[in-house]
Motif scaffolding. Structure first.
Motif, mmCIF file in Angstrom:
data_model
loop_
_atom_site.group_PDB
_atom_site.id
_atom_site.type_symbol
_atom_site.label_atom_id
_atom_site.label_comp_id
_atom_site.label_asym_id
_atom_site.label_seq_id
_atom_site.Cartn_x
_atom_site.Cartn_y
_atom_site.Cartn_z
ATOM 1 N N GLY A 20 0.664 -1.187 0.333
ATOM 2 C CA GLY A 20 0.059 -0.018 0.191
ATOM 3 C C GLY A 20 0.979 1.259 -0.051
ATOM 4 N N TRP A 21 2.135 1.127 -0.117
ATOM 5 C CA TRP A 21 3.013 2.301 0.072
ATOM 6 C C TRP A 21 3.074 2.836 -1.302
ATOM 7 N N GLN A 22 2.492 4.308 -1.626
ATOM 8 C CA GLN A 22 2.553 4.864 -2.649
ATOM 9 C C GLN A 22 3.728 5.598 -2.823
ATOM 10 N N LEU A 23 4.513 5.464 -4.274
ATOM 11 C CA LEU A 23 5.651 6.083 -4.539
ATOM 12 C C LEU A 23 5.835 6.574 -5.766
ATOM 13 N N ARG A 24 6.482 7.501 -5.964
ATOM 14 C CA ARG A 24 6.823 8.265 -7.150
ATOM 15 C C ARG A 24 8.264 8.264 -7.679
ATOM 16 N N TYR A 25 8.625 7.953 -8.628
ATOM 17 C CA TYR A 25 10.072 7.752 -9.034
ATOM 18 C C TYR A 25 10.357 7.811 -10.592
ATOM 19 N N TRP A 26 11.750 8.026 -10.738
ATOM 20 C CA TRP A 26 12.055 8.039 -12.194
ATOM 21 C C TRP A 26 12.258 6.695 -12.824
ATOM 22 N N LEU A 27 11.797 6.344 -13.992
ATOM 23 C CA LEU A 27 12.119 5.234 -14.694
ATOM 24 C C LEU A 27 12.966 5.676 -15.829
ATOM 25 N N THR A 28 14.414 5.302 -15.821
ATOM 26 C CA THR A 28 15.409 5.743 -16.958
ATOM 27 C C THR A 28 16.079 4.440 -17.285
ATOM 28 N N PRO A 29 16.516 4.419 -18.612
ATOM 29 C CA PRO A 29 17.155 3.462 -19.148
ATOM 30 C C PRO A 29 19.186 3.112 -18.785
ATOM 31 N N LEU A 30 19.248 2.279 -18.612
ATOM 32 C CA LEU A 30 20.719 2.083 -17.972
ATOM 33 C C LEU A 30 21.737 3.012 -18.552
ATOM 34 N N GLU A 31 21.473 3.254 -20.131
ATOM 35 C CA GLU A 31 22.532 4.073 -20.569
ATOM 36 C C GLU A 31 22.487 5.559 -19.914
ATOM 37 N N GLN A 32 21.342 5.928 -19.528
ATOM 38 C CA GLN A 32 21.438 7.268 -18.958
ATOM 39 C C GLN A 32 22.024 7.266 -17.432
#
Length: 256
Positions: free
Chosen positions: A171-183
């Motif tokens: 139930g933990w609400q989280l906001r985060y970046w999804l980025t590729p490995l090269e970045q």
């Protein structure tokens, strides 16, 4: 409008529950912590900055191995928990959106940045601060969600950075970046680091007794975490990245 995670201490509302979950849970105790501690190597006598220290689980292990630990977290409750677990350490509330103005250049031997990179909007600036406070022969160890696993879960373009809003199983609400490995690799390069090792860890044998299915899956699929050991690039001078102390907001005091 540019996407951003923002500066809310997301883990503060479930900090105590997170401590209970992470201290012996499969993903933290038997997967990420062993990988990060292994990349840090022998820490006896070393001064270590535990960035985004959480409730002090890594810090406690580092202190038990003879390290002097300095830690910080955006969450006030996490800082309290870390100080309780590692009374000999020094911990403070700090947001990586701001410089580490309370640390001098070349002040620490190693920086640990475990499972927090994806919560930072200006990652290059944060990594440059780590580069500044590290001694020339220092080491940065960071771990992050495996980008392939992120992509398999969320779909879309693997190469398009974006902010994800997600509710985890507890139930933990989280906001985060999804980025590729090269970045991530490029951000380390721009911050003045050289990647020495990149590890796609597998959980240790004790994890099988906790959840055999997850243990087996993490041994065959890149759906968990990855960890990187990086060193300051000796060809690049970090002194020009030091930020004038008068130009930054005063950091909140350490917890004594």
């Amino acid at each position: 409008m540019t996407e951003a995670v923002g500066n809310q201490p997301q883990y503060d509302v479930f900090a105590d529950e997170y401590l209970h979950h992470a201290q012996a849970g499969l993903f933290n105790a038997h997967y990420d912590r062993p990988a990060c501690l292994g990349l840090l190597g022998d820490v006896e006598g070393a001064t270590i900055l535990d960035a985004a220290c959480g409730p002090g689980l890594y810090a406690r292990e580092l202190a038990s191995r003879g390290a002097q630990v300095i830690g910080f977290d955006q969450s006030p409750r996490m800082v309290e928990l870390a100080q309780q677990r590692v009374p000999m350490g020094t911990f403070r509330i700090h947001d990586l959106a701001h410089p580490l103005d309370w640390l001098d250049d070349h002040a620490v031997d190693r920086v640990l940045f475990a499972l927090a990179l994806e919560y930072v909007d200006d990652r290059i600036a944060a990594l440059r601060e780590f580069r500044r406070v590290l001694r020339p022969d220092g080491v940065l160890v960071l771990s992050r969600l495996h980008p392939t696993g992120d992509w398999l879960r969320h779909g879309g373009s693997y190469f398009q950075p974006r902010v994800i809003d997600e509710t985890w199983s507890r139930g933990w609400q989280l906001r985060y970046w999804l980025t590729p490995l090269e970045q991530t690799c490029d951000e380390l390069h721009q911050a003045g680091f050289l990647i020495e090792r990149l590890v796609e860890p597998r959980p240790d044998q004790a994890a099988a007794a906790i959840d055999q299915d997850k243990y087996d899956r993490l041994h065959r699929e890149p759906t968990g975490f990855l960890a990187i050991r990086a060193i300051p690039d000796p060809r690049r001078d970090a002194s020009s990245w030091s930020i004038p102390r008068a130009a930054v907001r005063q950091a909140r005091p350490a917890v004594e």
